[in-house]
Design a protein around this motif. Structure first.
Motif, short mmCIF file in Angstrom:
data_model
loop_
_atom_site.label_atom_id
_atom_site.label_comp_id
_atom_site.label_asym_id
_atom_site.label_seq_id
_atom_site.Cartn_x
_atom_site.Cartn_y
_atom_site.Cartn_z
N ILE A 1 14.87 15.73 33.05
CA ILE A 1 16.20 16.13 33.54
C ILE A 1 16.05 17.39 34.38
O ILE A 1 15.38 18.34 33.99
N ASN A 2 16.70 17.38 35.53
CA ASN A 2 16.63 18.52 36.45
C ASN A 2 17.87 19.39 36.26
O ASN A 2 19.00 18.92 36.36
N ILE A 3 17.65 20.70 35.93
CA ILE A 3 18.78 21.63 35.78
C ILE A 3 18.83 22.53 37.02
O ILE A 3 17.86 23.18 37.36
N ILE A 4 19.98 22.52 37.70
CA ILE A 4 20.15 23.29 38.93
C ILE A 4 21.23 24.34 38.72
O ILE A 4 22.37 24.01 38.37
N ASN A 5 20.87 25.60 38.95
CA ASN A 5 21.83 26.71 38.80
C ASN A 5 22.36 27.09 40.18
O ASN A 5 21.68 27.71 40.98
N GLN A 6 23.64 26.70 40.47
CA GLN A 6 24.26 26.98 41.78
C GLN A 6 25.38 28.01 41.67
O GLN A 6 26.27 28.06 42.52
N ILE A 7 25.33 28.82 40.62
CA ILE A 7 26.36 29.88 40.47
C ILE A 7 26.14 30.92 41.57
O ILE A 7 25.02 31.28 41.89
N ASP A 8 27.24 31.38 42.14
CA ASP A 8 27.19 32.38 43.22
C ASP A 8 26.48 33.64 42.71
O ASP A 8 26.89 34.24 41.72
N GLY A 9 25.41 34.05 43.44
CA GLY A 9 24.61 35.21 43.02
C GLY A 9 25.33 36.54 43.19
O GLY A 9 24.82 37.57 42.73
N ASN A 10 26.48 36.55 43.84
CA ASN A 10 27.20 37.81 44.07
C ASN A 10 28.32 38.05 43.05
O ASN A 10 29.11 38.98 43.19
N LEU A 11 28.41 37.18 42.05
CA LEU A 11 29.48 37.31 41.06
C LEU A 11 29.03 38.19 39.90
O LEU A 11 28.06 37.87 39.21
N PHE A 12 29.73 39.29 39.69
CA PHE A 12 29.46 40.20 38.56
C PHE A 12 30.57 40.03 37.52
O PHE A 12 31.71 39.66 37.85
N TYR A 13 30.21 40.35 36.25
CA TYR A 13 31.24 40.26 35.20
C TYR A 13 30.92 41.28 34.11
O TYR A 13 29.75 41.56 33.83
N SER A 14 31.97 41.82 33.51
CA SER A 14 31.80 42.79 32.41
C SER A 14 32.23 42.15 31.10
O SER A 14 33.40 41.80 30.93
N ALA A 15 31.28 41.97 30.18
CA ALA A 15 31.54 41.38 28.87
C ALA A 15 30.27 41.53 28.04
O ALA A 15 29.28 42.12 28.50
N ASP A 16 30.28 40.97 26.83
CA ASP A 16 29.07 40.96 26.01
C ASP A 16 28.20 39.83 26.53
O ASP A 16 28.52 38.65 26.36
N ASN B 1 24.07 20.67 24.98
CA ASN B 1 24.94 19.50 24.84
C ASN B 1 24.74 18.54 26.01
O ASN B 1 24.69 17.32 25.83
N ALA B 2 24.61 19.10 27.23
CA ALA B 2 24.42 18.27 28.42
C ALA B 2 23.08 17.55 28.36
O ALA B 2 22.98 16.35 28.72
N ILE B 3 22.02 18.25 27.93
CA ILE B 3 20.70 17.62 27.82
C ILE B 3 20.74 16.47 26.84
O ILE B 3 20.19 15.38 27.08
N LYS B 4 21.44 16.67 25.71
CA LYS B 4 21.51 15.66 24.66
C LYS B 4 22.13 14.37 25.17
O LYS B 4 21.67 13.26 24.83
N PHE B 5 23.18 14.46 26.02
CA PHE B 5 23.91 13.26 26.43
C PHE B 5 23.64 12.83 27.87
O PHE B 5 24.39 12.04 28.43
N PRO C 1 20.92 10.94 30.39
CA PRO C 1 19.76 10.04 30.29
C PRO C 1 18.54 10.62 31.03
O PRO C 1 18.64 11.61 31.76
N GLU C 2 17.40 9.97 30.86
CA GLU C 2 16.17 10.39 31.56
C GLU C 2 16.40 10.40 33.06
O GLU C 2 17.10 9.55 33.61
N LYS C 3 15.77 11.40 33.69
CA LYS C 3 15.84 11.60 35.14
C LYS C 3 17.27 11.92 35.60
O LYS C 3 17.62 11.67 36.76
N GLY C 4 18.05 12.43 34.68
CA GLY C 4 19.41 12.81 35.04
C GLY C 4 19.45 14.20 35.66
O GLY C 4 18.42 14.82 35.94
N MET C 5 20.69 14.71 35.84
CA MET C 5 20.84 16.02 36.49
C MET C 5 21.94 16.82 35.80
O MET C 5 22.98 16.28 35.44
N ILE C 6 21.68 18.12 35.64
CA ILE C 6 22.68 19.06 35.11
C ILE C 6 22.84 20.17 36.14
O ILE C 6 21.86 20.73 36.62
#
Length: 614
Positions: free
Chosen positions: A487-502, A516-520, A522-527
């Motif tokens: 399974i291929n995991i692709i992180n496309q979150i905007d790199g300029n977004l900051f946030y204040s929290a724990d 949860n996404a990996i579990k459900f 199938p093989e060769k899927g995408m997240i």
């Protein structure tokens, strides 16, 4: 009863009435024929109305008595005996008002209004016709409503209030056309003819008078036939067409004599006198004028007029005295009610004070009881949740942890490089590694969840971080697990977004959503991890192209009582705690989690972060 309406001879009607053995039914039949013959044969109609009055008075048939009085009033009006008509109308009105007989009370108003109209007191006539209209409208008697509208239009015309006459006649005509009633239409057409004649449109006037005759002949209304015919004669005379006018006037005269209508007969004699004179028939003109004078100037008519005026004055005086007496009664009643009201008010105040004291006592008792019940309810809910938590922990320990540990315990002794070939050794090693890794995440989630349930969510130390970089920590941590299913995991979150929290809270949620996404998936899927910024929020989503869920399954997520767990695409087992942890940590930070899913098309879990902390 309607089936007998075509036969008006005395013998045939008497035969029908004499067949009836019931007293009330016989009185009703007599009234029916008196009403039917009122504008056809006033002599016969009077006979039947008097019989109905006698029977109804003797047998105390109150409704039929009111109708008989109305019939006699109307017949006298048709004959031109206005004094007698007014007398019977007054009796009928008092009787029907006392009996509360609204249909006959309305008819009494109509008859009395007609008498006032004949005396050129049009204002009073209109007032009473409007009462007639109001009552019949309340009673939903459409035929009588149409008749009242005709009468009001006619009175306005006689008073020379032409605009009002036109207004009401148009309403009456439209209403009666919808009813398709020939008698009422004949009346409306005659009124329309009067209006056209008043405006000098003689051809149109005669057209409507002819329509009146046509409709009146259908219902055998002699009164409407004769009044329409003498109007045509009068109209033709105005154009000096005396020969044609005489034909219509002579026909109208014959009908007037047949009906016994003295007022109309007198008028026709006068019109005939003028027409005969215009046509050169001076002898006929003299005789007609003589008969007109005899009818119009008779002692009976003079006495009737003075007596009628006297009766009208008496009626108005009695009416005013009745109103004064009613006002006195109302005043006395008000004074009595005032005294009663004062006594009731004092009683009410005393009762209210006692009631308030009782309420205070009851309220204090109920308040203690309510507080106790609320405490018991709260303790019950906490106990139920504790028992549910216990059952969940035992389920995880006995099944989800015991099974993989037992499997490891059985397989580990077999992991001997000397007894296995290299390929089998590595395959078994990879599977054991996967089981250990899954077991690690299960234990980790179990510890996080148990700690949060027992001690609350710890941490909540706010730091400023880059959302993409923080998510990358979880992506890298779970990359090896995802690669086992290619399974291929692709992180496309905007790199300029900051946030204040724990940041640890953010990690826990992201990690569990990816797990949860990996579990459900199938093989060769995408997240995919994506971000979206709105005016007030930042959306961080974890999307997969896995098995998806139904709306019913989505509704059961994030709740301990309804939560569930299902095997993954490679039969991976889990506790189902991951999403419960996500919900609890999101709530602790005032975040929301939104789920979009469709069976066979994957799921999207979005964390909605308030922008004020960005």
């Amino acid at each position: 009863m309607i089936s007998h309406a075509q036969s008006y001879s005395k013998d045939s009607i008497d035969a029908i009435i004499n067949k009836e053995t019931g007293i009330s039914e016989k009185a009703a039949l007599l009234n029916y024929y008196a009403d039917l013959l009122a504008d056809k044969n006033t002599v016969l109609a009077t006979n039947y109305a008097n019989q109905a009055l006698l029977i109804s008075t003797q047998q105390k048939l109150h409704k039929e008595k009111g109708k008989a009085l109305n019939n006699l009033a109307w017949i006298k009006y048709r004959k031109g005996d206005f004094t007698s008509a007014f007398e019977h109308s007054t009796q009928a009105l008092k009787w029907n008002e006392e009996m509360g007989n609204l249909p006959e009370l309305a008819a009494s108003y109509r008859c009395m209004a007609s008498v006032f109209n004949s005396q050129t007191n049009f204002k009073k006539a209109i007032e009473l016709f409007k009462k007639d209209l109001e009552l019949h409208t309340r009673l939903s008697d459409k035929k009588s409503v149409g008749r009242a509208l005709n009468n009001i239009a006619f009175c306005f015309f006689k008073e020379k209030l032409i605009d009002s006459a036109l207004h009401y006649n148009q309403i009456a005509l439209n209403f009666n056309q919808q009813l398709n009633d020939d008698y009422l239409l004949a009346f409306s057409y005659r009124n329309m003819g009067d209006l056209f004649e008043f405006n000098g449109k003689n051809d149109s006037a005669r057209l409507y008078y002819s329509k009146t005759i046509e409709k009146a002949e259908k219902v055998n209304s002699i009164q409407l036939q004769l009044t329409a015919k003498y109007r045509i004669g009068r109209n033709l005379s105005s154009e000096k067409k005396y020969r044609e006018a005489i034909k219509y006037l002579e026909k109208a005269l014959a009908l007037g004599i047949q009906m016994g209508a003295k007022s109309e007969t007198s008028l026709i004699y006068n019109l005939l006198s003028l027409a005969y004179e215009g046509n050169g028939q001076y002898k006929d003109a003299f005789l007609a004028q003589k008969k007109y004078s005899a009818l119009n100037d008779s002692l009976y008519q003079e006495k009737s007029r003075s007596k009628l005026a006297e009766m009208q004055a008496k009626f108005e005086a009695e009416k005013k005295q009745s109103e004064i007496n009613q006002l006195k009664k109302e005043k006395q009643q008000q004074e009595k009610e005032g005294r009663q009201k004062t006594f009731l008010n004092i009683s009410l105040i005393v009762t209210s004070l006692i009631f308030i004291i009782m309420l205070v006592v009851i309220w204090r008792r109920n308040k203690f009881k309510t507080v106790t019940n609320l405490l018991l309810k709260q303790q019950k809910e906490e106990l139920e949740e504790t028992l549910l938590l216990k059952d969940k922990v035992f389920s995880i320990v006995s099944h989800d942890l015991r099974s993989p540990i037992a499997s490891l315990n059985a397989v580990l002794p077999m992991l001997d490089p000397d007894t296995l070939d290299k390929e089998s050794y590595h395959e078994l090693k990879d599977k054991l590694s996967q089981q250990v890794q899954n077991l690690h995440y299960v234990l980790d989630n179990l510890l996080i969840w148990s700690r949060s349930r027992m001690k609350g969510i710890s941490g909540n130390e706010s730091t400023r971080f880059v959302l993409k970089n923080q998510a990358d920590i979880s992506v890298k941590l779970l990359k090896a697990l995802a690669q086992q299913k290619e399974i291929n995991i692709i992180n496309q979150i905007d790199g300029n977004l900051f946030y204040s929290a724990d940041s640890q809270h953010f990690d826990i949620i992201i990690r569990n959503l990816i797990l949860n996404a990996i579990k459900f998936t199938p093989e060769k899927g995408m997240i995919q991890l994506n971000s979206e910024v709105t005016d007030s929020h930042i959306h961080i989503s974890v999307s997969d192209n896995g098995v998806g869920m139904t709306q019913e399954q989505v509704n059961r997520l994030f709740q301990l009582k309804t939560h569930f767990t299902t095997p993954g695409t490679q039969k991976e087992k889990g506790t189902g705690l991951g999403l419960l942890i996500c919900a609890e940590y999101a709530a602790a930070n005032n975040w929301n989690i939104q789920v979009k899913s469709e069976p066979g098309k994957g799921s999207q879990f979005s964390i909605i972060l308030p922008k004020k902390a960005a």
